[in-house]
Design an enzyme around this catalytic site. Sequence first.
Site, short mmCIF file in Angstrom:
data_model
loop_
_atom_site.label_atom_id
_atom_site.label_comp_id
_atom_site.label_asym_id
_atom_site.label_seq_id
_atom_site.Cartn_x
_atom_site.Cartn_y
_atom_site.Cartn_z
N CYS A 478 0.84 -1.19 0.00
CA CYS A 478 0.00 0.00 0.00
C CYS A 478 0.87 1.24 0.00
O CYS A 478 2.05 1.19 0.34
CB CYS A 478 -0.94 0.01 1.21
SG CYS A 478 -0.12 0.28 2.78
N CYS A 479 0.27 2.37 -0.42
CA CYS A 479 0.94 3.65 -0.28
C CYS A 479 0.14 4.46 0.73
O CYS A 479 -0.41 3.91 1.67
CB CYS A 479 1.04 4.36 -1.64
SG CYS A 479 -0.55 4.81 -2.36
N ALA A 480 0.05 5.76 0.56
CA ALA A 480 -0.60 6.60 1.58
C ALA A 480 -2.10 6.39 1.65
O ALA A 480 -2.70 6.50 2.72
CB ALA A 480 -0.30 8.07 1.29
#
Length: 536
Positions: A478-480
């Site tokens: 995942c990212c932000a």
Amino acid sequence: MKTTIFGILQRTGRSFMLPIALLPVAGLLLGFGASFTNQTTIDSYGIQSLLGDGTVLHTLLTVMKSAGSVVFANLPLIFAIGVALGMAKKEKEVAAISGAIGFLIMHSTISAMLDIHGLLAPGALPDGALGMTLGINSLQMGVFGGVIAGLGVAALHNRYYRIELPTTFAFFGGTRFIPIISAIVFTGVGILMFFIWPAVQNAILHLGDLVNNAGYAGTFIYGFTERALIPFGLHHVFAMPFLQTGLGGTQLINGVAVSGATNIFFAELASPDTQQFSVEATRFMAGKFPFFLFGIPGAALAIYHTARPEKRKLVLGLLLSATLTAVLTGITEPIEFSFLFAAPLLYGIHCVLAGISFMLCHIFNVGVGQTFSGSLIDFVLFGVMQGNAKTHWINAILIGIPLFPVYYFSFRFCINRFNFKTPGREDDTDETKLYTRKDLDARKQNSGESEKSQSRDDVSALIISGLGGADNISDLDCCATRLRITVLDESLVDDSLLKSSGAKGVVRKGKGVQVIYGPYVTLIKSSLEDCLGGTA
């Protein structure tokens, strides 16, 4: 081929998030430390007795400045570790330490090759070609060197972390093999970079000159492209070279050649001799402030006013939260995705206006830098507190004020004219609004299920099902704000199931799938990994 490239790029962009997430804290430390230990600032405000040399606060702020500076000085190594960790599919801690080893050996090899060929002598190479990297006098590769090491080590790691060696060498098999093969390979990479990187260095500098020579038009293109790549999650891949390498310019600051827009700004911030921040560097950053602080709230107000009267109360809460997130933290995806999937035309307008914002800030010499994003915190710290003479921050406000009505009226006109199903205008049977956990509970109640909120395990099961089952998931991270998944068979992915888990949207490109949830995505990812581990 396109699918493979997209998958690699989205994973690469995701891997940038860990080192990038460190920058706001480092920037705050450096910002406060540099601002309040600057003798000009102390003299200007007459606070010598409070912050002057020898006071407790001056000592504390000097320590903060040093703590922040060391992060920016060692970003290449941090990126080497972060990219290797982010790109590794399993045994991530082994990839991280191997990334550091590969990075150090690559630069040590380059340094040895330079020494052998007599290129470490003063004047042997052009100014800015060499730089000190953790005490190693090597070619100035900047963050690119860290990314090269991180990507290379991750590729070796993902291929060999389960390798089985003959019985005699069995101890060195598995994950123990990764730092060994990384050391060997990056000795070769270092030799290769000795011959290749000077040409790359010149090409980067010439490309940076081309962008700079394009003037205001180049700044507009940068701002437009940076926003346009947000839906694909590739904006970090595009922006990073401008912010961290010679593509964003190179300047001599206190006798040291500094490359990259972010690095130039913070070197100037740390320098007591800076009279005005370089607009040629900040033009890649300052343009965010007007449309983050004024434009996006204008768009949100238009969406609210065009919502159906009976839904405005609900929409107000959703939009207020998303807008405050954008203004205070610079995370704009919650509000941007609220109209992206319902009305792509609005997002196109948003990209054009963002490009104009960047261009106008360049034209009017706005010299405000940033760390992670164009948030209000960054604007106050790196604009207002530095003084208008150094940053021309007032011009950013003057640019932002008219952007508010431009966003508002253009969005309101298009929503009404084309009947876009923005939040609050959706049909009762076709919801296209921002989703929350309450919405998920409401779905379950309407279908006759329990009124209790869905557990994390249930959400994870729903996501796994939407991705075509656990066996169809090749890679998960995942990212932000979004899950980033690589699947084996994209035809098995069910967008409607994923959206029913509370997702704001789904972005698909071949085998690369991005499911947007918002800032709490890390909790979803952790639960999902636990669930997948339990089914393994």
